[in-house]
Enzyme design. Structure first.
Site, PDB file in Angstrom:
ATOM      1  N   THR A 197       0.830  -1.213   0.000  1.00 21.99           N
ATOM      2  CA  THR A 197       0.000   0.000   0.000  1.00 21.99           C
ATOM      3  C   THR A 197       0.860   1.257   0.000  1.00 21.99           C
ATOM      4  O   THR A 197       0.709   2.143  -0.835  1.00 21.99           O
ATOM      5  CB  THR A 197      -0.912   0.000   1.254  1.00 21.99           C
TER       6      THR A 197
ATOM      7  N   GLU B 157       7.903  10.172   9.638  1.00 24.65           N
ATOM      8  CA  GLU B 157       6.649  10.922   9.729  1.00 24.65           C
ATOM      9  C   GLU B 157       5.427  10.027   9.558  1.00 24.65           C
ATOM     10  O   GLU B 157       4.404  10.192  10.227  1.00 24.65           O
ATOM     11  CB  GLU B 157       6.626  12.027   8.664  1.00 24.65           C
TER      12      GLU B 157
ATOM     13  N   LYS C 286       2.464   3.848  18.249  1.00 26.72           N
ATOM     14  CA  LYS C 286       2.488   5.251  17.813  1.00 26.72           C
ATOM     15  C   LYS C 286       2.646   6.180  19.014  1.00 26.72           C
ATOM     16  O   LYS C 286       3.377   7.169  18.959  1.00 26.72           O
ATOM     17  CB  LYS C 286       1.201   5.568  17.050  1.00 26.72           C
TER      18      LYS C 286
HETATM   19  N1  LIG Z   1      -1.031   0.872   5.063  1.00 26.84           N
HETATM   20  C1  LIG Z   1      -1.085   2.006   5.744  1.00 26.84           C
HETATM   21  O1  LIG Z   1      -2.034   2.765   5.631  1.00 26.84           O
HETATM   22  C2  LIG Z   1       0.040   2.364   6.677  1.00 26.84           C
HETATM   23  C3  LIG Z   1      -0.060   3.556   7.422  1.00 26.84           C
HETATM   24  C4  LIG Z   1       0.997   3.939   8.240  1.00 26.84           C
HETATM   25  C5  LIG Z   1       2.096   3.130   8.344  1.00 26.84           C
HETATM   26  N2  LIG Z   1       2.158   1.952   7.646  1.00 26.84           N
HETATM   27  C6  LIG Z   1       3.360   1.140   7.772  1.00 26.84           C
HETATM   28  O2  LIG Z   1       3.993   1.060   6.503  1.00 26.84           O
HETATM   29  C7  LIG Z   1       4.650  -0.182   6.373  1.00 26.84           C
HETATM   30  C8  LIG Z   1       4.150  -0.864   5.112  1.00 26.84           C
HETATM   31  O3  LIG Z   1       2.777  -1.066   5.224  1.00 26.84           O
HETATM   32  P1  LIG Z   1       1.865  -1.492   3.971  1.00 26.84           P
HETATM   33  O4  LIG Z   1       0.466  -1.314   4.422  1.00 26.84           O
HETATM   34  O5  LIG Z   1       2.332  -0.827   2.737  1.00 26.84           O
HETATM   35  O6  LIG Z   1       2.184  -3.058   3.908  1.00 26.84           O
HETATM   36  P2  LIG Z   1       1.790  -4.088   2.770  1.00 26.84           P
HETATM   37  O7  LIG Z   1       0.766  -3.521   1.866  1.00 26.84           O
HETATM   38  O8  LIG Z   1       1.547  -5.377   3.448  1.00 26.84           O
HETATM   39  O9  LIG Z   1       3.149  -4.205   1.915  1.00 26.84           O
HETATM   40  C9  LIG Z   1       4.305  -4.819   2.424  1.00 26.84           C
HETATM   41  C10 LIG Z   1       5.335  -4.893   1.324  1.00 26.84           C
HETATM   42  O10 LIG Z   1       6.514  -5.513   1.859  1.00 26.84           O
HETATM   43  C11 LIG Z   1       6.900  -6.564   1.004  1.00 26.84           C
HETATM   44  N3  LIG Z   1       7.500  -7.635   1.801  1.00 26.84           N
HETATM   45  C12 LIG Z   1       6.920  -8.352   2.801  1.00 26.84           C
HETATM   46  N4  LIG Z   1       7.797  -9.261   3.288  1.00 26.84           N
HETATM   47  C13 LIG Z   1       8.919  -9.108   2.571  1.00 26.84           C
HETATM   48  C14 LIG Z   1      10.173  -9.767   2.581  1.00 26.84           C
HETATM   49  N5  LIG Z   1      10.435 -10.755   3.440  1.00 26.84           N
HETATM   50  N6  LIG Z   1      11.124  -9.359   1.700  1.00 26.84           N
HETATM   51  C15 LIG Z   1      10.874  -8.368   0.824  1.00 26.84           C
HETATM   52  N7  LIG Z   1       9.703  -7.703   0.774  1.00 26.84           N
HETATM   53  C16 LIG Z   1       8.753  -8.078   1.634  1.00 26.84           C
HETATM   54  C17 LIG Z   1       5.654  -7.043   0.296  1.00 26.84           C
HETATM   55  O11 LIG Z   1       6.034  -7.647  -0.924  1.00 26.84           O
HETATM   56  P3  LIG Z   1       4.963  -8.187  -2.016  1.00 26.84           P
HETATM   57  O12 LIG Z   1       4.206  -6.975  -2.483  1.00 26.84           O
HETATM   58  O13 LIG Z   1       5.804  -8.743  -3.091  1.00 26.84           O
HETATM   59  O14 LIG Z   1       4.112  -9.190  -1.293  1.00 26.84           O
HETATM   60  C18 LIG Z   1       4.889  -5.724   0.117  1.00 26.84           C
HETATM   61  O15 LIG Z   1       5.302  -5.100  -1.074  1.00 26.84           O
HETATM   62  C19 LIG Z   1       4.382  -0.932   7.683  1.00 26.84           C
HETATM   63  O16 LIG Z   1       5.433  -0.700   8.590  1.00 26.84           O
HETATM   64  C20 LIG Z   1       3.112  -0.285   8.186  1.00 26.84           C
HETATM   65  O17 LIG Z   1       2.973  -0.386   9.599  1.00 26.84           O
HETATM   66  C21 LIG Z   1       1.152   1.565   6.834  1.00 26.84           C
END
Ligand SMILES: NC(=O)c1ccc[n+]([C@@H]2O[C@H](COP(=O)([O-])OP(=O)(O)OC[C@H]3O[C@@H](n4cnc5c(N)ncnc54)[C@H](OP(=O)(O)O)[C@@H]3O)[C@@H](O)[C@H]2O)c1
Length: 426
Positions: free
Chosen positions: A14, A128, A204
Site C-alpha cells: 500500500t 513521519e 504510535k
Molecule cells: N497501510 C497504511 O495505511 C500504513 C499507514 C501507516 C504506516 N504503515 C506502515 O507502513 C509499512 C508498510 O505497510 P503497507 O500497508 O504498505 O504493507 P503491505 O501492503 O503489506 O506491503 C508490504 C510490502 O513488503 C513486502 N514484503 C513483505 N515481506 C517481505 C520480505 N520478506 N522481503 C521483501 N519484501 C517483503 C511485500 O512484498 P509483495 O508486495 O511482493 O508481497 C509488500 O510489497 C508498515 O510498517 C506499516 O505499519 C502503513
C-alpha cells in the site's frame, strides 16, 4: 548541478506503491523542492511477478542488498518490528544511508538504538508516516512545538478502532458485527488483534511521547487496553451523558514521571477528539503556555501515508538533519514510568447484575469501602430475577480505587459479566 538524490525502496505494498506512484507523477516538482533531482534507483519486495499496476523501476531480488547499493536513502516500507525490516534499516544506517520508514513497530521497539546508529554514521532516520499517517505530527512535535514543555499528547491513532466505534454508534450494532463488516470492506486486518487490542496505538504513542518529552521510546511503559469489551449499551449510555467513546493513546507528565496509556475513554461530544469520525485520526497536544493544538486527518491509506514518506524523502534530500527524536540520542532520558493507577478522573461504570433485592446496596457498599463516591446512576428497566444493566458515574477517583471496588463487586454471584470501567475526560 547537484547530483541526483538516489532512492532505494523496500516494499511495494500500500505505502510503497503510493510512494513510487507519487514520485512518478510529481517527481519534477518534488525535485525542485528538494533542490536536486529525486531518482528511484532500486526497489525490492517479496514477489517480482506480482502485478502492481505501474512500471516498477529498478527491481532488485535481494531486499537486503538495497543497503549496499549507491542509494542515498533507503525507504523501508515492509513493516514488522524484527526480521528483514530491522536488518535492512540497521544495515542501511551502518552503511551511511539515510533511512525513511513508516514502521512504528520497529521504532517503538528499537528507536533508541537506531537513533544512536544513525547519529554515529552521520545520517538521518525519518518516520513521519509511522504515527498518524498523513498528519505531520512528528514534524510538529520534533520542530514546531519546542519552545514550551509539553504537558500531554492525546490521540486517536488507529483508524480501524475509530471506524468500528463510529459505526457502532451510528448503527447500534455490536463490536463483533461491525468488526466483521470492517474486515470485509478492507478497513480491518484478517487478524485484527494489534488494532482492536490497542497495540498499534501503543506503538504510535511511544513515538509521540518520545518526541514530546525527550525520552527514549519505551513501549514497555505503555499500559494497553483495547476496545473489544465495549458494548452498544456503553455507547448509548455515553451519549445520554453527553460523551462519546474513543480509543485514546494518552501520554502525560505526572510530576517528573511520564504516564503512557492506551484505553477507551469518554470524551465530551463537543470536543475536538469526539468529532474525529470514521477512519480518521486526531491528535491534541497540550503545550503549556503556548496553548493546545489539535491536528486531524487521514491516518492511513496509500495517498496520506505516501504523502508523509515523500515529505521525509524531500527533507533528507535537501540536507535537513534534525535529530531522530528531536534531541541528540545521548540526551534522550529514561524517565521513570508514573504510576498511572493514581491518575484521577470521573469514571463510567457498568454492571450487569441480577435484578434481585440487595444488589444495589451491595455494590454501593463495595464502592464506599474503596472510597469511590457516586455522582449519578441509571438503571434501565426492571426484570425481576433477570440480568439488568446498572450504570454509575463517579466523582473524581484514582483508577486504583475503582479497580479495588470492581474486584470486590465482580466476585458477587449476582454480577453476571466483568464490570466495565471507562475514564471520562474533563
Ligand atoms: N497501510 C497504511 O495505511 C500504513 C499507514 C501507516 C504506516 N504503515 C506502515 O507502513 C509499512 C508498510 O505497510 P503497507 O500497508 O504498505 O504493507 P503491505 O501492503 O503489506 O506491503 C508490504 C510490502 O513488503 C513486502 N514484503 C513483505 N515481506 C517481505 C520480505 N520478506 N522481503 C521483501 N519484501 C517483503 C511485500 O512484498 P509483495 O508486495 O511482493 O508481497 C509488500 O510489497 C508498515 O510498517 C506499516 O505499519 C502503513
Amino acid at each position: 548541478m547537484t547530483a541526483a538524490f538516489k532512492i532505494a525502496i523496500a516494499g511495494l505494498g500500500t505505502v510503497g506503491s503510493g510512494v513510487v506512484k507519487a514520485l512518478a507523477a510529481r517527481g519534477e516538482e518534488l525535485s525542485r523542492r528538494a533542490g536536486r533531482k529525486l531518482e528511484i534507483t532500486a526497489v525490492s519486495a517479496r514477489d517480482k511477478n506480482k502485478a502492481r499496476g505501474y512500471a516498477v523501476p529498478g527491481w532488485t531480488d535481494d531486499v537486503l542488498s538495497l543497503a549496499k547499493t549507491d542509494a542515498d536513502v533507503v525507504v523501508e516500507l515492509i513493516g514488522g518490528e524484527e526480521g528483514i525490516a530491522c536488518q535492512l534499516v540497521e544495515s542501511a544506517l551502518a552503511n551511511g544511508k539515510h533511512v525513511v520508514t513508516a514502521n512504528k513497530a520497529l521504532l517503538a521497539r528499537h528507536g533508541l538504538a537506531l537513533a544512536q546508529l544513525a547519529e554515529k554514521n552521520g545520517v538521518t532516520l525519518k518516520f513521519e508516516a509511522a504515527a498518524a499517517g498523513g498528519i505531520p505530527i512528528v514534524k510538529a512535535l520534533r520542530e514546531g512545538l519546542i519552545a514550551q514543555p509539553i504537558d500531554a499528547v492525546k490521540g486517536i491513532l488507529n483508524g480501524t478502532c475509530n471506524y468500528i466505534l463510529t459505526e457502532m454508534e451510528s448503527s447500534g450494532r455490536a463490536f463483533a458485527d461491525v468488526l466483521t463488516e470492517a474486515q470485509a470492506k478492507g478497513y480491518a486486518e484478517a487478524d485484527p488483534t494489534l488494532d482492536v487490542g490497542g497495540g498499534d496505538t501503543a506503538h504510535k504513542l511511544a513515538l509521540l511521547a518520545s518526541l514530546a518529552f525527550g525520552t527514549a521510546p519505551d513501549l514497555n511503559a505503555v499500559a494497553v487496553e483495547g476496545i473489544q469489551h465495549i458494548t452498544p449499551d456503553d455507547i448509548a449510555f455515553a451519549s445520554e451523558f453527553g460523551f462519546r467513546i474513543k480509543l485514546l493513546g494518552v501520554a502525560r507528565r505526572m510530576g517528573n514521571k511520564i504516564d503512557q496509556k492506551v484505553h477507551p475513554a469518554m470524551v465530551r461530544v463537543r470536543s475536538a477528539l469526539a468529532n474525529v469520525s470514521g477512519a480518521a485520526n486526531g491528535v491534541l497536544v497540550d503545550a503549556g503556555a503556548a496553548g493546545s493544538f489539535f491536528f486531524s486527518g487521514r491516518g492511513a491509506g496509500e495517498a496520506p501515508t505516501a504523502s508523509a514518506v515523500i515529505a521525509d524523502i524531500v527533507e533528507a534530500a535537501s540536507g535537513a538533519a534534525s535529530p531522530v527524536f528531536g534531541r541528540p540520542a545521548a540526551s534522550l532520558k529514561r524517565l521513570d514510568a508514573a504510576d498511572g493507577k493514581q491518575a484521577v478522573s470521573p469514571w463510567y461504570l457498568r454492571f450487569e447484575v441480577l435484578d434481585v433485592p440487595g444488589v444495589l446496596a451491595a455494590i454501593a457498599g463495595n464502592l464506599a469501602e474503596a472510597g469511590v463516591s457516586i455522582e449519578s446512576m441509571i438503571q434501565r428497566g426492571r426484570a425481576p430475577g433477570e440480568p439488568v444493566a446498572i450504570v454509575m458515574i463517579t466523582h473524581e477517583t484514582a483508577q486504583a480505587s475503582v479497580e479495588r471496588a470492581l474486584k470486590a463487586i465482580g466476585a458477587s454471584d449476582k454480577v453476571r459479566a466483568r464490570p466495565c470501567m471507562i475514564p471520562m475526560e474533563a
